[in-house]
Design a protein around this motif. Structure first.
Motif, PDB file in Angstrom:
ATOM      1  N   GLU A   9      28.276  16.705  15.329  1.00 13.51           N
ATOM      2  CA  GLU A   9      29.284  16.615  16.390  1.00 13.51           C
ATOM      3  C   GLU A   9      29.263  17.865  17.266  1.00 13.51           C
ATOM      4  O   GLU A   9      29.294  17.775  18.502  1.00 13.51           O
ATOM      5  N   MET A  10      29.178  19.025  16.650  1.00 11.41           N
ATOM      6  CA  MET A  10      29.133  20.279  17.398  1.00 11.41           C
ATOM      7  C   MET A  10      27.879  20.323  18.283  1.00 11.41           C
ATOM      8  O   MET A  10      27.942  20.711  19.455  1.00 11.41           O
ATOM      9  N   ASN A  11      26.734  19.898  17.742  1.00 16.67           N
ATOM     10  CA  ASN A  11      25.489  19.902  18.516  1.00 16.67           C
ATOM     11  C   ASN A  11      25.535  18.890  19.654  1.00 16.67           C
ATOM     12  O   ASN A  11      25.052  19.165  20.758  1.00 16.67           O
ATOM     13  N   ARG A  12      26.139  17.718  19.406  1.00 12.66           N
ATOM     14  CA  ARG A  12      26.264  16.719  20.469  1.00 12.66           C
ATOM     15  C   ARG A  12      27.101  17.262  21.614  1.00 12.66           C
ATOM     16  O   ARG A  12      26.749  17.135  22.788  1.00 12.66           O
ATOM     17  N   GLN A  13      28.199  17.907  21.290  1.00 12.01           N
ATOM     18  CA  GLN A  13      29.055  18.491  22.318  1.00 12.01           C
ATOM     19  C   GLN A  13      28.331  19.620  23.055  1.00 12.01           C
ATOM     20  O   GLN A  13      28.453  19.746  24.276  1.00 12.01           O
ATOM     21  N   ALA A  14      27.564  20.429  22.332  1.00 16.76           N
ATOM     22  CA  ALA A  14      26.818  21.525  22.964  1.00 16.76           C
ATOM     23  C   ALA A  14      25.772  20.980  23.930  1.00 16.76           C
ATOM     24  O   ALA A  14      25.604  21.509  25.038  1.00 16.76           O
TER      25      ALA A  14
END
Length: 151
Positions: free
Chosen positions: A82-87
């Protein structure tokens, strides 16, 4: 007869731009991310950015203003997905805004496409994955002014 213009494929302009800019990046979460315009039906594509035209208008005789949506998938099974998708969504948004003032060479178009204006219509927002509503993607929408050519 009034003069008319032809416009480049706006999706391909954005895909060409994003592929080149992402290839220049060194962030580890970018590795393996692809950019395109199609997603296989009923499948989440892993690490993928899809660009699609949602509409837009001709601004004047030689300027198109396509409204483009970027949808970001990032699924590896890791807790950081999720963090990588948002980044990635934030990076894609920044890179699309950075197309302002640039010329993009697109295969099949006779000259570089001048992109001169960018407006955000929706910043990165988590939404249900169209293929599986139990999953989440992130999407954003921008409008990019693009120079056409005489018909």
């Amino acid at each position: 007869m009034d003069a008319v213009a032809l416009y480049p494929d706006a999706e391909q302009v954005a895909v060409t731009w994003l592929r080149a800019r992402l290839a220049e990046r060194s962030e580890p979460y970018i590795n393996g991310v692809t950019v395109g315009t199609k997603v296989a039906p009923k499948e989440s594509p892993g690490k993928y950015v899809r660009i699609r035209r949602l509409g837009g208008v001709e601004l004047h005789m030689v300027a198109d203003s396509p409204r483009l949506q970027a949808q970001v998938w990032y699924s590896t099974g890791a807790t950081t997905d999720e963090m990588n998708r948002q980044a990635i969504a934030q990076l894609v948004w920044a890179l699309l805004r950075g197309i302002r003032g640039q010329d993009v060479t697109v295969p099949g178009w006779p000259r570089p496409v001048t992109c001169y204006r960018v407006a955000t219509f929706a910043g990165p927002t988590p939404v249900p994955d169209p293929a599986d509503v139990a999953l989440t993607i992130t999407q954003l929408t921008v409008e990019i002014g693009m120079r056409g050519r005489p018909a």
